[in-house]
Design a protein around this motif. Structure first.
Motif, PDB file in Angstrom:
ATOM      1  N   LYS A 421       0.825  -1.203   0.000  1.00 45.27           N
ATOM      2  CA  LYS A 421       0.000   0.000   0.000  1.00 45.27           C
ATOM      3  C   LYS A 421       0.862   1.258   0.000  1.00 45.27           C
ATOM      4  CE  LYS A 421      -4.161  -1.670  -0.058  1.00 45.27           C
ATOM      5  NZ  LYS A 421      -5.071  -1.376  -1.203  1.00 45.27           N
ATOM      6  N   ALA A 422       2.003   1.203   0.724  1.00 48.60           N
ATOM      7  CA  ALA A 422       2.874   2.377   0.782  1.00 48.60           C
ATOM      8  C   ALA A 422       3.495   2.690  -0.572  1.00 48.60           C
ATOM      9  CB  ALA A 422       3.975   2.143   1.825  1.00 48.60           C
ATOM     10  N   HIS A 423       3.639   1.702  -1.444  1.00 47.48           N
ATOM     11  CA  HIS A 423       4.220   1.912  -2.768  1.00 47.48           C
ATOM     12  C   HIS A 423       3.156   1.883  -3.859  1.00 47.48           C
ATOM     13  CE1 HIS A 423       7.819   0.817  -0.456  1.00 47.48           C
ATOM     14  NE2 HIS A 423       8.530   1.422  -1.405  1.00 47.48           N
ATOM     15  N   ASP A 424       1.884   2.036  -3.474  1.00 43.47           N
ATOM     16  CA  ASP A 424       0.762   2.097  -4.422  1.00 43.47           C
ATOM     17  C   ASP A 424       0.717   0.893  -5.353  1.00 43.47           C
ATOM     18  OD1 ASP A 424      -0.139   4.534  -3.398  1.00 43.47           O
ATOM     19  OD2 ASP A 424       1.285   5.648  -4.651  1.00 43.47           O
ATOM     20  N   ILE A 425       1.038  -0.259  -4.802  1.00 45.84           N
ATOM     21  CA  ILE A 425       0.963  -1.501  -5.581  1.00 45.84           C
ATOM     22  C   ILE A 425      -0.361  -2.173  -5.284  1.00 45.84           C
ATOM     23  CG2 ILE A 425       2.007  -3.775  -5.959  1.00 45.84           C
ATOM     24  CD1 ILE A 425       4.698  -2.560  -5.217  1.00 45.84           C
ATOM     25  N   GLU A 426      -1.095  -2.480  -6.327  1.00 44.58           N
ATOM     26  CA  GLU A 426      -2.443  -3.025  -6.160  1.00 44.58           C
ATOM     27  C   GLU A 426      -2.379  -4.534  -5.909  1.00 44.58           C
ATOM     28  OE1 GLU A 426      -6.607  -3.579  -8.691  1.00 44.58           O
ATOM     29  OE2 GLU A 426      -4.923  -2.426  -9.508  1.00 44.58           O
ATOM     30  N   ILE A 427      -3.163  -4.967  -4.939  1.00 43.85           N
ATOM     31  CA  ILE A 427      -3.334  -6.394  -4.687  1.00 43.85           C
ATOM     32  C   ILE A 427      -4.595  -6.816  -5.429  1.00 43.85           C
ATOM     33  CG2 ILE A 427      -3.713  -8.163  -2.932  1.00 43.85           C
ATOM     34  CD1 ILE A 427      -2.235  -6.383  -0.972  1.00 43.85           C
ATOM     35  N   PRO A 428      -4.469  -7.723  -6.382  1.00 41.41           N
ATOM     36  CA  PRO A 428      -5.618  -8.013  -7.254  1.00 41.41           C
ATOM     37  C   PRO A 428      -6.667  -8.888  -6.570  1.00 41.41           C
ATOM     38  CG  PRO A 428      -3.800  -9.461  -7.787  1.00 41.41           C
ATOM     39  CD  PRO A 428      -3.282  -8.521  -6.746  1.00 41.41           C
TER      40      PRO A 428
END
Length: 445
Positions: A421-428
């Protein structure tokens, strides 16, 4: 007055009447004897002297012997042990002073029956104080109440000798083994005491051996079992000697036990031998977390001669025969401070630059205080391309088992979530395309 013929009464009643008649004659003789009154006076004087000494000097002696509460060691424990017998001081002092008075009266009057009776009474009072005040163990208190005190009453009345002679003259037998009722009574009493001493000695030896941390856990457990077998074996041999039973007469019984072991008791023998092998090899010992082929899993909390006790993390105890550790596959996680590796899987969206993911996750998981750097630090690996996202997994090492009170994986997953979340990576999450026939269009759900 009604008269009746005592010859028609049972022998036991006749014996009691004879003793009662003797007691009456003895009491009348004492009442009319100046020597008896002088002995009674000496009894009173001995009791008063004992009471004076016990009240004046015994508390001071107790204060000198009793060590401080914080004092430890063998000497301090021995001093505390001696002081618990101080409640017997009054009766024992009276017994001692009465014994001195008895020697005086026998030298002056040539008799001392009254003072000898009083001396036995003081000894009875000492036994009563021992059972009532000093003995705390429930088993020993029961033994003192129903064995020691009745025997002391017979001793005071002068009936202990005749009762012993009657029991010794009555014999019972079973096959080639014959023994008297006195031997049986002596064996029951000695057996109860020896069993209690054996249990107490076993507990003390287990505590002492358990403190020897320089020994391996398996070696300590084996030493405990050896001490237990030696103590109870020696107690059995001593009991047979006390009862006067020749051990050679037990040969037939030993043969029967051997046949029983060959047939009905072979499982017990197998589990016993398996337990010895386990303790010698040390492949599984107390404190290890094990998982058996049958699905049983838990921490070994106790190893007996027949089985091992596993405690699960939900508090249940599982009794596993020792033979299962030898004949089946056993996974030993060695929960005694050893390191174990676990995995935490996760996924990221296909829109993610997956080359950055391993570094981000390894850094985040490595900050957790329970994650080890040896034998290896956190390792994030690409595992595959799934239907909804790219599959990764991070491997990490920790001390202990990832279960029960040590739930490591949930904290690792929290760290992964926060890092992504801190690196704006989406969990699909799963996406499905549904076609509705007749409508001519597609709905993307």
């Amino acid at each position: 007055m009604f008269e009746f013929d005592t010859a028609d009464l049972p022998p036991f009643v006749q014996t009691l009447l004879d003793y009662a008649e003797q007691g009456k004659d003895l009491a009348l003789g004492w009442l009319l004897s100046p020597a008896a009154w002088s002995q009674f006076a000496l009894l009173v004087a001995a009791y008063l002297a004992a009471r004076f000494v016990a009240k004046r000097f015994v508390p001071k002696l107790e204060g000198l012997l009793l060590p401080p509460k914080e004092a430890g060691g063998i000497i301090a424990e021995a001093r505390r042990f001696v002081t618990i017998f101080f409640p017997l001081s009054l009766a024992l002092l009276a017994y001692l002073f009465t014994g001195i008075g008895e020697s005086v009266t026998r030298s002056l009057f040539g008799s001392g029956a009254v003072i000898a009776l009083g001396k036995r009474v003081f000894l009875l009072l000492a036994a009563q104080a021992l059972v009532k005040t000093i003995i705390k163990d429930s088993f020993l208190k029961l033994l003192g109440k129903y064995v020691l005190l009745p025997a002391m009453v017979l001793y005071v009345l002068g009936l202990l000798g005749p009762v012993e002679a009657k029991l010794a003259a009555t014999e019972i037998g079973a096959g080639n083994i014959r023994f008297s009722l006195m031997s049986l009574v002596r064996g029951l009493i000695a057996g109860a005491v020896l069993f209690w001493l054996g249990r107490w000695s076993t507990g003390q030896s287990r505590q002492y051996i358990g403190k020897q941390e320089e020994l391996r856990p398996a070696t300590r457990e084996l030493a405990m079992k050896a001490a237990e077998i030696f103590i109870f074996g020696a107690s059995f041999l001593l009991l047979m000697n006390i009862m006067g039973i020749n051990l050679s007469t037990l040969a037939v019984l030993g043969g029967a036990i051997g046949v029983g072991l060959g047939f009905g008791l072979q499982k017990i023998a197998s589990n016993f031998i398996s337990g010895v092998i386990l303790l010698l090899e040390g492949q599984a010992t107390v404190g290890d977390y094990v998982e058996l082929d049958g699905g049983e899993a838990g921490t070994i909390v106790k190893m007996t001669a027949r089985a091992a006790i596993l405690e699960t993390y939900d508090g249940k105890w599982i009794v596993v025969p020792n033979e299962d550790f030898i004949t089946t596959r056993v996974v030993n996680y060695s929960d005694s401070g050893s390191a174990n590796r676990y995995e935490a899987p996760f996924s990221v969206s296909y829109d993610t630059d997956i080359n950055k993911v391993p570094e981000i996750i390894e850094e985040a998981v490595g900050k957790l205080d329970f994650v080890l750097t040896e034998p290896d630090g956190p390792d994030c690996e690409l595992r595959g391309f799934g239907d909804s996202g790219v599959d990764f997994c991070v491997e990490f090492w920790v001390n202990g088992i990832d279960d029960g009170k040590n739930k490591f994986t949930p904290y690792v997953l929290f760290a992964i979530w926060n890092a992504l979340k801190a690196h704006d990576i989406e969990i699909p999450y799963p996406h499905r395309v549904v076609e509705i026939k007749g409508q001519g269009r597609l709905e993307n759900l």
